[in-house]
Design an enzyme around this catalytic site. Structure first.
Site, mmCIF file in Angstrom:
data_model
loop_
_atom_site.group_PDB
_atom_site.id
_atom_site.type_symbol
_atom_site.label_atom_id
_atom_site.label_comp_id
_atom_site.label_asym_id
_atom_site.label_seq_id
_atom_site.Cartn_x
_atom_site.Cartn_y
_atom_site.Cartn_z
ATOM 1 N N GLY A 188 0.830 -1.191 0.000
ATOM 2 C CA GLY A 188 0.000 0.000 0.000
ATOM 3 C C GLY A 188 0.862 1.236 0.000
ATOM 4 N N CYS B 136 5.716 -0.043 7.347
ATOM 5 C CA CYS B 136 5.352 1.117 6.544
ATOM 6 C C CYS B 136 6.545 1.493 5.676
ATOM 7 C CB CYS B 136 4.995 2.284 7.467
ATOM 8 S SG CYS B 136 4.509 3.768 6.591
ATOM 9 N N LEU B 137 6.296 1.757 4.394
ATOM 10 C CA LEU B 137 7.398 2.124 3.488
ATOM 11 C C LEU B 137 8.109 3.390 3.950
ATOM 12 C CD1 LEU B 137 5.815 1.376 -0.019
ATOM 13 C CD2 LEU B 137 7.543 0.037 1.210
ATOM 14 N N HIS C 240 -4.624 1.411 7.684
ATOM 15 C CA HIS C 240 -3.274 1.975 7.750
ATOM 16 C C HIS C 240 -3.125 3.125 6.740
ATOM 17 C CE1 HIS C 240 1.291 1.351 8.013
ATOM 18 N NE2 HIS C 240 1.153 2.144 6.963
#
Ligand code: NI
Length: 183
Positions: A46, A98-99, A140
């Site tokens: 995502g 999370c990126l 998220h």
């Protein structure tokens, strides 16, 4: 299409409340396509617009593609413009990453099932019912559009430890970069 630069914590853009998209035009579609390419390249499941420095309410999710890196797997791409959670039910604990906070993974409690209303890439409204990983990813990513990172769902202590760990990883990466530059 282009791969965009991902913004990392603690960049303040990650804490901004994003603006709704007024009209889904070609420039928005371009941004969406670039976000999709950036997500697959990372790879991640995502990506939200503020993670590429754009404070608009857009997120892209594909929980299938990044399962097997480099392999041809079926894609399940969803584009959400101005997404809203209209129903939430149950509770689930999932280990999230999370990126924008690479290297940090922590268990977070979320709703187990959500219904989300949004516009698609053509600006058409749709609703989707999601469970488990897709529901977690949606919550998220929609949090990102409100300037909320998954760390904020942790206890004070766990958040402090996670940030400490992240800063150590950052310092180590910077050191390695310097070593590379020196060679
Ligand atoms: Ni994230």
């Amino acid at each position: 299409m282009a791969i965009l630069d991902i913004v990392f914590f603690p960049d303040p853009v990650l804490q901004k409340v994003c603006e709704p998209v007024d009209e889904v035009d070609d420039s928005i579609r371009q941004l969406v396509d670039d976000m999709v390419e950036t997500m697959y390249d990372a790879p991640g499941i995502g990506l939200a617009a503020p993670q590429v420095g754009v404070t608009k309410r857009i997120t892209v999710i594909d929980i299938q593609r990044s399962d097997e890196e480099g392999e041809e797997v079926q894609s399940d791409l969803h584009v959400f413009i101005n997404p809203e959670i209209i129903e939430r039910e149950g509770q689930i604990t999932w280990e999230e990453g999370c990126l924008s906070i690479p290297g940090v993974y922590e268990k977070v409690k979320r709703a187990e099932r959500v219904v989300v209303r949004a516009l698609d890439r053509d600006g058409e409204p749709f609703e989707i019912e999601a469970e488990e990983l897709l529901a977690v990813a949606l919550q998220h990513e929609i949090d990102h559009l409100d300037g909320v990172l998954f760390l904020e769902h942790l206890s004070h202590l766990k958040r402090r430890l996670a940030i400490k760990k992240y800063k150590k990883l950052l310092a180590k990466a910077a050191e390695e970069d310097e070593d590379e530059d020196a060679q």
